[in-house]
Design an enzyme around this catalytic site. Structure first.
Site, PDB file in Angstrom:
ATOM      1  N   LYS A 102       0.827  -1.197   0.000  1.00 26.80           N
ATOM      2  CA  LYS A 102       0.000   0.000   0.000  1.00 26.80           C
ATOM      3  C   LYS A 102       0.870   1.258   0.000  1.00 26.80           C
ATOM      4  CE  LYS A 102      -1.211   2.405   3.326  1.00 26.80           C
ATOM      5  NZ  LYS A 102      -1.626   2.946   4.642  1.00 26.80           N
ATOM      6  N   ASP A 133      -6.078   0.913   0.971  1.00 29.92           N
ATOM      7  CA  ASP A 133      -6.126   0.957   2.431  1.00 29.92           C
ATOM      8  C   ASP A 133      -7.500   0.479   2.888  1.00 29.92           C
ATOM      9  OD1 ASP A 133      -7.854   3.037   1.845  1.00 29.92           O
ATOM     10  OD2 ASP A 133      -6.826   4.515   3.105  1.00 29.92           O
TER      11      ASP A 133
END
Length: 213
Positions: free
Chosen positions: A121, A139
């Site tokens: 991420k 996320d």
């Protein structure tokens, strides 16, 4: 409604209502953004933006941060979540940048993933925001909103969500789409109480349409 029709409607709405979304983290260099994103895990951007100015003043470069002690860094970030782990990650990240990348943040995912504190991420945020590459950072907001709206279906993990979004979102819009979904999840499509009555995505939202039946 087909999946392609849902994506088209969602993208069209965001393009008209949020044409230039931006990260809410404050930064002035790739290094500063990397620090901020590492700190932001399970913490609000508002809190991170309060913590980073004195941190950047004390350690303005990777070289300075690499030479810092854990005690020095911890005192500056103690109000964030998991400050002990993040202290070690920040110092490890800085040392990796200095030792292996000449003090510069690398621009490819394989190199980014070798850096302490950097997962997929975080790497995708850097690629998208700093280097303007088509990378989708997933996320908790992106994961939740994608599934709730119907952009994904029974997605098992962030990587599966990332691959599905990348399949359907035009490459030139991926960077903006990342911010669209994060901001929508943060302020409208909240985890516990989504503000469906004030959401412009109602016509395309699988969750809303199921609730109306």
């Amino acid at each position: 409604m087909t999946v392609a029709q849902r994506y088209a409607g969602v993208i069209d709405w965001f393009e008209h209502n949020m044409p230039e979304p931006r990260t809410e983290l404050h930064y002035q260099s790739p290094f500063q953004l990397l620090v901020a994103v590492i700190l932001s895990a399970q913490c609000t951007d508002k809190r991170i933006n309060m913590v980073t100015p004195p941190l950047f003043e004390a350690f303005p470069t990777p070289q300075a941060l690499a030479a810092a002690s854990e005690e020095e860094v911890f005192e500056l970030i103690r109000s964030v979540s998991y400050p002990n782990n993040k202290t070690r990650s920040l110092i490890g990240m800085a040392r990796k940048l200095v030792e292996d990348f000449g003090g510069e943040v690398p621009s490819d995912i394989d190199s980014l993933l070798t850096i302490p504190g950097v997962g997929r991420k975080t790497a995708n945020v850097i690629l998208s925001v700093v280097f303007d590459k088509a990378a989708m950072a997933v996320d908790t907001h992106v994961f939740r909103v994608s599934e709730r709206i119907g952009l994904t279906t029974r997605s098992k993990n962030p990587l599966q969500t990332e691959r599905t979004l990348m399949k359907y979102i035009p490459e030139q819009l991926v960077g903006r789409a990342h911010h669209w979904l994060i901001l929508h999840g943060r302020y409208v499509c909240k985890a516990r109480r989504p503000d469906c009555l004030n959401c412009g995505l109602q016509p395309y939202c699988r969750y809303w349409n199921r609730e109306q039946k």
